[in-house]
Design a protein around this motif. Structure first.
Motif, PDB file in Angstrom:
ATOM      1  N   LYS B 100       0.759  -1.287  -0.150  1.00 56.31           N
ATOM      2  CA  LYS B 100      -0.104   0.002  -0.085  1.00 56.31           C
ATOM      3  C   LYS B 100       0.971   1.321   0.025  1.00 56.31           C
ATOM      4  O   LYS B 100       2.031   1.045   0.540  1.00 56.31           O
ATOM      5  CB  LYS B 100      -1.008   0.047   1.448  1.00 56.31           C
ATOM      6  CG  LYS B 100      -2.089  -1.094   1.069  1.00 56.31           C
ATOM      7  CD  LYS B 100      -2.890  -0.929   2.435  1.00 56.31           C
ATOM      8  CE  LYS B 100      -4.039  -1.982   2.403  1.00 56.31           C
ATOM      9  NZ  LYS B 100      -4.540  -2.197   3.629  1.00 56.31           N
ATOM     10  N   ASP B 101       0.162   2.414  -0.449  1.00 56.60           N
ATOM     11  CA  ASP B 101       0.858   3.670  -0.455  1.00 56.60           C
ATOM     12  C   ASP B 101       1.570   3.858   0.938  1.00 56.60           C
ATOM     13  O   ASP B 101       2.982   4.488   0.706  1.00 56.60           O
ATOM     14  CB  ASP B 101       0.154   4.793  -0.809  1.00 56.60           C
ATOM     15  CG  ASP B 101      -0.597   4.774  -2.160  1.00 56.60           C
ATOM     16  OD1 ASP B 101       0.085   3.905  -3.090  1.00 56.60           O
ATOM     17  OD2 ASP B 101      -1.635   5.462  -2.560  1.00 56.60           O
ATOM     18  N   LYS B 102       1.057   3.655   1.783  1.00 63.99           N
ATOM     19  CA  LYS B 102       1.688   4.092   3.102  1.00 63.99           C
ATOM     20  C   LYS B 102       2.959   3.304   3.421  1.00 63.99           C
ATOM     21  O   LYS B 102       3.922   3.721   3.815  1.00 63.99           O
ATOM     22  CB  LYS B 102       0.552   3.826   4.206  1.00 63.99           C
ATOM     23  CG  LYS B 102       0.597   5.022   5.306  1.00 63.99           C
ATOM     24  CD  LYS B 102      -0.633   4.876   6.244  1.00 63.99           C
ATOM     25  CE  LYS B 102      -0.778   3.862   7.290  1.00 63.99           C
ATOM     26  NZ  LYS B 102      -1.927   3.570   7.990  1.00 63.99           N
TER      27      LYS B 102
END
Lengths: 303, 317
Positions: B100-102
């Motif tokens: 995921k982006d995070k």
């Protein structure tokens, strides 16, 4: 005081009916006794069913290969050696950490602490509350402090320290109970004969508290041995490890995690391995309990 | 503390990479060992419990050839695995969904470069009780049942042609990759699900649940259904182009949509730079057929295999 005055009319009532209890009261008495028996039987029955089920499931794989083999993705070869060695390493370390700390804390609280001081009361309240904290919380603590901040990684030491925090309150509480059960006369007699407080603790209090402490501590260690949740978090729930621990900083996994992993596999054969693993875990528990009983019987004394 | 650190260093010098996590995260230790005959060191793998059986099979096979390499597989979950991977604590992260982006940001902050390598394919099966006459469900029908706030309590409410059976739902807990995957594909948003179902991390609990209630419905990994074909009925899924039964074949040829998915491992550049890390990754992809079969997943297609092999080459820079 009020309890005493409240008791008196009842006692008088009992005196008056001394001849014989009424039929309905006798029936109620028997019913109550039966109810108590029923509760006991229920507990025992559940245990028996559980044990038979596990033993029946696990018996085909309950052999030396189970403890000789390392974990494997192939059910026929799957063993529990590294997890079993991990559990033994961890539990011994937990005992070494918690017993001295727990006994010392209990002796302080019972023999030295001035209960009118606020900090002693605060410590006491804290210990009671800590005993009720869910085990996952300790897992998070273990990850943050022991695994990461202290740099112990997913090692025997991290797992043992995390579990030690978890069971320390139980050890302290049971040791305090044991100390409290020693009659004051023993303590007073020792002091009256000129013994110092340290001598009293060493020669009277500690030896006489051994049976109660042993029983309580083994119960606490038994709880530690069965925990999976805090270890899953503090040491990442290792399911495949082919090296046994060689020191406190070795990476380790424990039986409950290995068993949980085997149970959740789709292949039916893994459930047999899991059941056999449970039998090994139970056997270790049984050995520990037997030790506790031996210690208790050896040191037990009637006042 | 001082003695600990010294200890770690000694161990690192001796076996290339010590048993302690801290020394391993440092990387570079493995380069002391010459890449030729004898490989040694520790490879830390953590992450999804769905992918763990694959990594375990790879580790086991690899260790048979290289006895001095210690491969350790943990099961912190996909999210937990990435957290450790991006903190530099592990060498390979098992993942049942893409990063995921995070998590990408976390890896970037620590300067960890990596590649996503497909290792096998997984399918989710929707199962009902054997006595339930239903054979096929559309994605829309599944959504009607599982979307957040859904009050569907009877099969009849899903479709008038369905039997009059009270619905009892079972599924994985919210921490599992399976849950994220199902809710993402069916409800359109990961983690969005009705909450009045019986959650369990253990597939067996879901199986027992659906077996016990005539109106039971649940979902979990396809491997379970393939292993225990008589226990439950896996319904076909209509993803827009007709009903498709879940099976190894339909997952691999891509027709079992949308509940067929690839499974990944994430490997860092540092891992590939170590000879044992490179050898392990190559072993993983070269033997992926056997590994997937042993772990009861669907092996990669030839195209996937070629892509995965290319990713490892790319990691080497």
């Amino acid at each position: 005081m009020t309890a005493q005055t409240g008791l008196q009319p009842d006692l008088r009532g009992a005196d008056r009916g001394l001849g014989r209890a009424r039929g309905s009261e006798r029936a109620a008495g028997r019913l109550f006794q039966g109810l108590l028996m029923g509760c006991l039987a229920f507990g025992v029955l559940v245990l028996v069913v559980l044990l038979t089920d596990v033993i029946r499931d696990g018996l085909p794989r309950f052999n030396l290969d189970l403890v000789r083999n390392m974990p494997s993705g192939r059910p026929a070869r799957a063993g529990i050696q590294s997890a079993m060695m991990g559990t033994i390493w961890v539990i011994v370390t937990v005992a070494v950490i918690t017993l001295p700390l727990g006994v010392a804390a209990a002796v302080y609280l019972e023999e030295y602490a001035d209960k009118t001081r606020w900090y002693n009361r605060a410590i006491e309240l804290n210990i009671q509350n800590l005993a009720a904290v869910p085990s996952v919380v300790y897992g998070i603590l273990g990850l943050a402090f022991f695994n990461r901040a202290a740099g112990f990684g997913g090692s025997v030491l991290t797992i043992a320290l995390t579990l030690s925090l978890l069971v320390l309150p139980i050890v302290i509480i049971s040791c305090r109970e044991a100390i409290r059960a020693i009659p004051t006369s023993i303590r007073d007699g020792s002091l009256a004969l000129g013994a110092t407080r340290l001598q009293t603790v060493r020669r009277q209090i500690l030896p006489n508290a051994i049976p109660g402490t042993a029983t309580g501590s083994i119960l606490a260690l038994s709880r530690a041995i069965g925990e999976a949740a805090p270890i899953l978090i503090a040491a990442s729930g290792i399911i495949f490890l082919t090296r046994n621990p060689t020191d406190l900083l070795s990476q380790a996994t424990v039986l409950p995690i290995q068993i949980f992993n085997y149970v959740s596999r789709p292949q039916e054969e893994f459930r047999v391995v899991a059941a056999a693993g449970i039998m090994v875990l139970l056997l270790i528990l049984l050995l520990m309990n037997a030790t506790a009983i031996l210690i208790r019987n050896k040191y037990q004394r009637k006042w | 503390m001082l003695s600990l650190t010294n200890r770690s260093r000694l161990a690192a010098a001796a076996v290339g990479c010590s048993l302690s996590l801290a020394a391993c995260g440092g990387g570079g230790d493995g380069e002391e060992v010459s890449g030729a005959a004898k490989l040694a060191g520790t490879i830390q793998i953590d992450g999804s419990s769905t992918v763990a059986p694959l990594s375990e099979a790879a580790a086991e096979g690899f260790q048979e050839e290289h006895k001095d390499v210690n491969v350790v597989v943990g099961t912190s979950g996909t999210g937990g695995g990435f957290e450790k991977f991006c903190a530099g604590e592990t060498d390979i992260s098992d993942a049942s969904r893409p990063i995921k982006d995070k998590e990408i940001a976390a890896c970037k902050a620590k300067g960890i470069t990596y590649e996503e390598i497909t290792v096998a394919n997984d399918g989710l099966a929707v199962v009902v009780n054997k006595d339930n006459p239903i054979t096929c469900l559309t994605v829309a029908q599944l959504k009607k049942i599982w979307e957040p706030g859904s009050t569907v309590a009877n099969f009849k409410e899903v479709d008038p042609s369905f039997p009059d059976l009270p619905l009892k739902l079972f599924g994985p807990g919210t921490d599992s990759g399976t849950f994220d995957y199902f809710t993402g594909e069916i409800n359109g948003k990961e983690g969005a699900s009705r909450t009045d179902y019986q959650p369990s991390e253990d597939d067996n609990v879901i199986v027992k649940g659906v077996q016990g209630v005539k109106g039971g419905l649940g979902y979990f990994g396809l491997s379970y259904v393939e292993e225990n074909p008589d226990a439950l009925k896996a319904v076909a899924i209509d993803g827009g182009s007709g009903c498709v039964k879940p099976s190894t074949e339909t997952v691999l040829d891509g027709t079992y949509k949308p509940l067929g998915r690839p499974l990944f491992i994430y490997a860092s550049t540092k891992t590939v730079q170590r000879p044992e890390g490179k050898a392990f990754l190559e072993y993983y992809v070269e033997n992926s057929d056997d590994i997937a079969k042993q772990a009861l997943y669907v092996p990669m297609s030839d195209k996937q295999k070629a892509e995965s092999a290319a990713k490892i080459t790319k990691l080497q820079g």
